[in-house]
Design a protein around this motif. Structure first.
Motif, mmCIF file in Angstrom:
data_model
loop_
_atom_site.group_PDB
_atom_site.id
_atom_site.type_symbol
_atom_site.label_atom_id
_atom_site.label_comp_id
_atom_site.label_asym_id
_atom_site.label_seq_id
_atom_site.Cartn_x
_atom_site.Cartn_y
_atom_site.Cartn_z
ATOM 1 N N ILE A 1 1.042 -0.789 -0.147
ATOM 2 C CA ILE A 1 -0.149 -0.173 0.134
ATOM 3 C C ILE A 1 0.760 1.429 -0.345
ATOM 4 C CG2 ILE A 1 -1.671 1.185 1.188
ATOM 5 C CD1 ILE A 1 -3.150 -1.259 2.385
ATOM 6 N N SER A 2 2.271 1.097 0.996
ATOM 7 C CA SER A 2 2.367 2.057 1.003
ATOM 8 C C SER A 2 3.207 2.572 0.055
ATOM 9 C CB SER A 2 3.614 2.263 2.639
ATOM 10 O OG SER A 2 4.995 3.531 2.526
ATOM 11 N N PRO A 3 3.495 2.399 -0.711
ATOM 12 C CA PRO A 3 4.521 2.619 -2.536
ATOM 13 C C PRO A 3 3.481 2.819 -3.786
ATOM 14 C CG PRO A 3 5.534 0.234 -1.412
ATOM 15 C CD PRO A 3 4.352 0.850 -0.727
ATOM 16 N N GLN A 4 2.421 2.296 -3.167
ATOM 17 C CA GLN A 4 1.837 2.849 -4.255
ATOM 18 C C GLN A 4 0.572 4.465 -3.765
ATOM 19 O OE1 GLN A 4 1.021 1.389 -6.944
ATOM 20 N NE2 GLN A 4 2.084 -0.324 -6.634
ATOM 21 N N LEU A 5 0.529 4.629 -2.215
ATOM 22 C CA LEU A 5 0.336 6.330 -2.080
ATOM 23 C C LEU A 5 1.199 7.000 -2.376
ATOM 24 C CD1 LEU A 5 -0.601 5.496 1.498
ATOM 25 C CD2 LEU A 5 -1.942 6.653 -0.639
ATOM 26 N N GLN A 6 2.612 6.875 -2.503
ATOM 27 C CA GLN A 6 3.880 7.620 -2.365
ATOM 28 C C GLN A 6 3.498 8.067 -3.881
ATOM 29 O OE1 GLN A 6 5.583 8.875 -0.583
ATOM 30 N NE2 GLN A 6 4.330 7.609 0.797
ATOM 31 N N LYS A 7 3.021 7.429 -5.194
ATOM 32 C CA LYS A 7 2.940 7.071 -6.185
ATOM 33 C C LYS A 7 1.940 8.312 -6.717
ATOM 34 C CE LYS A 7 4.993 2.903 -8.024
ATOM 35 N NZ LYS A 7 5.188 1.509 -8.073
ATOM 36 N N VAL A 8 0.548 7.824 -5.966
ATOM 37 C CA VAL A 8 -0.219 8.193 -5.979
ATOM 38 C C VAL A 8 -0.071 9.813 -5.824
ATOM 39 C CG1 VAL A 8 -2.416 8.795 -5.219
ATOM 40 C CG2 VAL A 8 -1.580 6.669 -5.989
ATOM 41 N N LYS A 9 0.484 10.230 -4.561
ATOM 42 C CA LYS A 9 0.732 11.562 -4.520
ATOM 43 C C LYS A 9 1.620 12.898 -4.908
ATOM 44 C CE LYS A 9 1.341 10.563 0.631
ATOM 45 N NZ LYS A 9 2.376 10.586 1.911
ATOM 46 N N LEU A 10 2.190 11.453 -6.655
ATOM 47 C CA LEU A 10 2.360 12.559 -7.121
ATOM 48 C C LEU A 10 2.013 13.201 -8.737
ATOM 49 C CD1 LEU A 10 5.390 10.530 -8.361
ATOM 50 C CD2 LEU A 10 6.056 12.769 -7.096
ATOM 51 N N LEU A 11 0.697 12.632 -8.547
ATOM 52 C CA LEU A 11 -0.524 13.108 -9.188
ATOM 53 C C LEU A 11 -0.697 14.222 -9.107
ATOM 54 C CD1 LEU A 11 -3.164 9.817 -9.522
ATOM 55 C CD2 LEU A 11 -0.465 10.775 -10.799
ATOM 56 N N SER A 12 -1.707 15.141 -10.432
ATOM 57 C CA SER A 12 -2.386 16.268 -9.796
ATOM 58 C C SER A 12 -3.351 16.558 -9.565
ATOM 59 C CB SER A 12 -1.122 17.519 -11.553
ATOM 60 O OG SER A 12 -3.093 16.776 -12.141
ATOM 61 N N PRO A 13 -3.860 17.345 -8.924
ATOM 62 C CA PRO A 13 -5.263 17.114 -8.270
ATOM 63 C C PRO A 13 -6.217 17.075 -9.781
ATOM 64 C CG PRO A 13 -4.478 19.974 -7.971
ATOM 65 C CD PRO A 13 -3.363 19.242 -8.949
ATOM 66 N N SER A 14 -6.140 17.440 -11.147
ATOM 67 C CA SER A 14 -7.204 17.001 -12.262
ATOM 68 C C SER A 14 -6.589 15.445 -12.181
ATOM 69 C CB SER A 14 -6.311 18.056 -13.199
ATOM 70 O OG SER A 14 -6.593 19.729 -12.920
ATOM 71 N N GLU A 15 -5.012 14.921 -12.216
ATOM 72 C CA GLU A 15 -4.804 13.584 -12.294
ATOM 73 C C GLU A 15 -5.696 12.554 -11.717
ATOM 74 O OE1 GLU A 15 -0.811 13.955 -14.847
ATOM 75 O OE2 GLU A 15 -1.175 13.749 -12.413
ATOM 76 N N ARG A 16 -6.227 13.425 -10.215
ATOM 77 C CA ARG A 16 -6.839 12.381 -9.043
ATOM 78 C C ARG A 16 -7.958 12.758 -9.563
ATOM 79 N NH1 ARG A 16 -3.497 13.673 -3.507
ATOM 80 N NH2 ARG A 16 -1.473 14.009 -4.702
ATOM 81 N N THR A 17 -8.584 14.151 -9.880
ATOM 82 C CA THR A 17 -9.996 13.212 -10.564
ATOM 83 C C THR A 17 -10.190 12.472 -11.652
ATOM 84 O OG1 THR A 17 -10.108 15.640 -9.719
ATOM 85 C CG2 THR A 17 -11.904 14.720 -11.073
ATOM 86 N N ILE A 18 -9.199 12.557 -12.470
ATOM 87 C CA ILE A 18 -9.608 11.469 -13.439
ATOM 88 C C ILE A 18 -9.883 10.531 -13.285
ATOM 89 C CG2 ILE A 18 -8.801 10.618 -15.662
ATOM 90 C CD1 ILE A 18 -8.593 13.825 -16.420
ATOM 91 N N LEU A 19 -8.495 9.809 -12.460
ATOM 92 C CA LEU A 19 -7.978 8.441 -11.365
ATOM 93 C C LEU A 19 -9.332 7.835 -11.142
ATOM 94 C CD1 LEU A 19 -6.298 6.352 -11.317
ATOM 95 C CD2 LEU A 19 -5.369 7.688 -9.092
ATOM 96 N N ARG A 20 -10.238 9.222 -10.107
ATOM 97 C CA ARG A 20 -11.718 8.377 -9.698
ATOM 98 C C ARG A 20 -12.806 8.096 -10.688
ATOM 99 N NH1 ARG A 20 -11.034 13.772 -6.320
ATOM 100 N NH2 ARG A 20 -9.260 13.217 -5.064
ATOM 101 N N LEU A 21 -12.483 8.951 -11.683
ATOM 102 C CA LEU A 21 -13.609 8.707 -12.994
ATOM 103 C C LEU A 21 -13.094 7.296 -13.523
ATOM 104 C CD1 LEU A 21 -14.344 12.709 -14.346
ATOM 105 C CD2 LEU A 21 -15.682 10.262 -12.817
ATOM 106 N N ILE A 22 -11.736 7.340 -13.484
ATOM 107 C CA ILE A 22 -11.732 5.715 -14.617
ATOM 108 C C ILE A 22 -11.952 5.124 -13.262
ATOM 109 C CG2 ILE A 22 -9.584 3.977 -15.471
ATOM 110 C CD1 ILE A 22 -8.234 7.141 -15.475
ATOM 111 N N ALA A 23 -11.800 4.890 -12.123
ATOM 112 C CA ALA A 23 -12.260 3.782 -10.687
ATOM 113 C C ALA A 23 -13.846 3.567 -11.183
ATOM 114 C CB ALA A 23 -12.100 4.064 -10.041
ATOM 115 N N GLN A 24 -14.509 4.842 -11.404
ATOM 116 C CA GLN A 24 -15.593 4.452 -11.432
ATOM 117 C C GLN A 24 -16.388 3.621 -13.209
ATOM 118 O OE1 GLN A 24 -17.992 8.842 -10.873
ATOM 119 N NE2 GLN A 24 -16.145 8.867 -9.153
#
Length: 215
Positions: A140-163
């Motif tokens: 989990i921790s290694p993936q969290l560190q990678k996700v922290k590199l995403l911009s706010p826009s990229e995080r929003t798109i990631l959530r939508l892909i998950a949907q």
């Protein structure tokens, strides 16, 4: 705190396991133990009696262990919670971390681990099984560190892909072009260090639903 002073609640929907755990706790010096067989009874008891420590299974009728804990935290009860479960999957481990649960023990571990966990948690400390720590630190921790590199826009798109939204649907929802969505997807794949295959990002989002919900 001495063992015979610790007020314990244990909740599990398997009667034989529940009775066996209760007997083992009595044998090892715990005298104030209440056992219940579903989440609703566990919630009612914690609200009314606020035991020092509650050991909860995750999957129980009426309310899961996680649901009981979340509802109790909203009420600011003093009870401290331990999850006692067979689940070692990263989704469960991450959910436990998000809820700030005081302890997490795997059922197939020796009873001495449960005993030690109860004593540590009753003393105000935390105690997690080696399996729990290995899953969190290794998966989990290694993936969290990678996700922290995403911009706010990229995080929003990631959530939508998950949907399960495709690029066209995401573009319409965010009022941007499909090309812009595709560029964001490519950036996300690079930052998460995923293969460039068509389905790699969709597969990753399905495997990391709890992690995505936490960002």
């Amino acid at each position: 705190m001495q063992k015979n002073d610790i007020h314990l609640l244990i909740a599990d929907d398997h009667p034989l396991l529940l009775e066996g755990l209760k007997n083992a706790l009595h044998t090892h010096g715990y005298s104030h133990i209440v056992a219940v067989e579903n989440g609703a009874l566990a919630l009612d008891y914690v609200k009314e009696e606020q035991p020092h420590v509650a050991l909860l299974d995750i999957e129980m009728p009426l309310l899961t262990g996680f649901e009981v804990i979340k509802k109790c935290q909203a009420l600011s009860v003093t009870t401290r919670f331990i999850i006692l479960t067979s689940h070692k999957e990263k989704g469960f481990v991450l959910k436990a971390k998000k809820l700030n649960i005081a302890g997490y023990i795997i059922k197939d571990e020796p009873f001495m681990e449960i005993d030690k966990c109860i004593q540590e948690v009753a003393a105000g400390n935390t105690y997690f099984s080696a399996t729990f720590d290995a899953v969190f630190e290794g998966e989990i921790s290694p993936q969290l560190q990678k996700v922290k590199l995403l911009s706010p826009s990229e995080r929003t798109i990631l959530r939508l892909i998950a949907q399960n939204k495709n690029s066209k649907e995401i573009a319409e929802l965010l009022s941007i072009s499909v090309r812009t969505v595709q560029k964001h997807r490519a950036n996300i794949i690079a930052k998460l260090e995923l293969p460039t295959g068509l389905d790699s990002l969709s597969i990753w989002t399905q495997e990391h639903q709890e992690l995505i919900l936490s960002i």
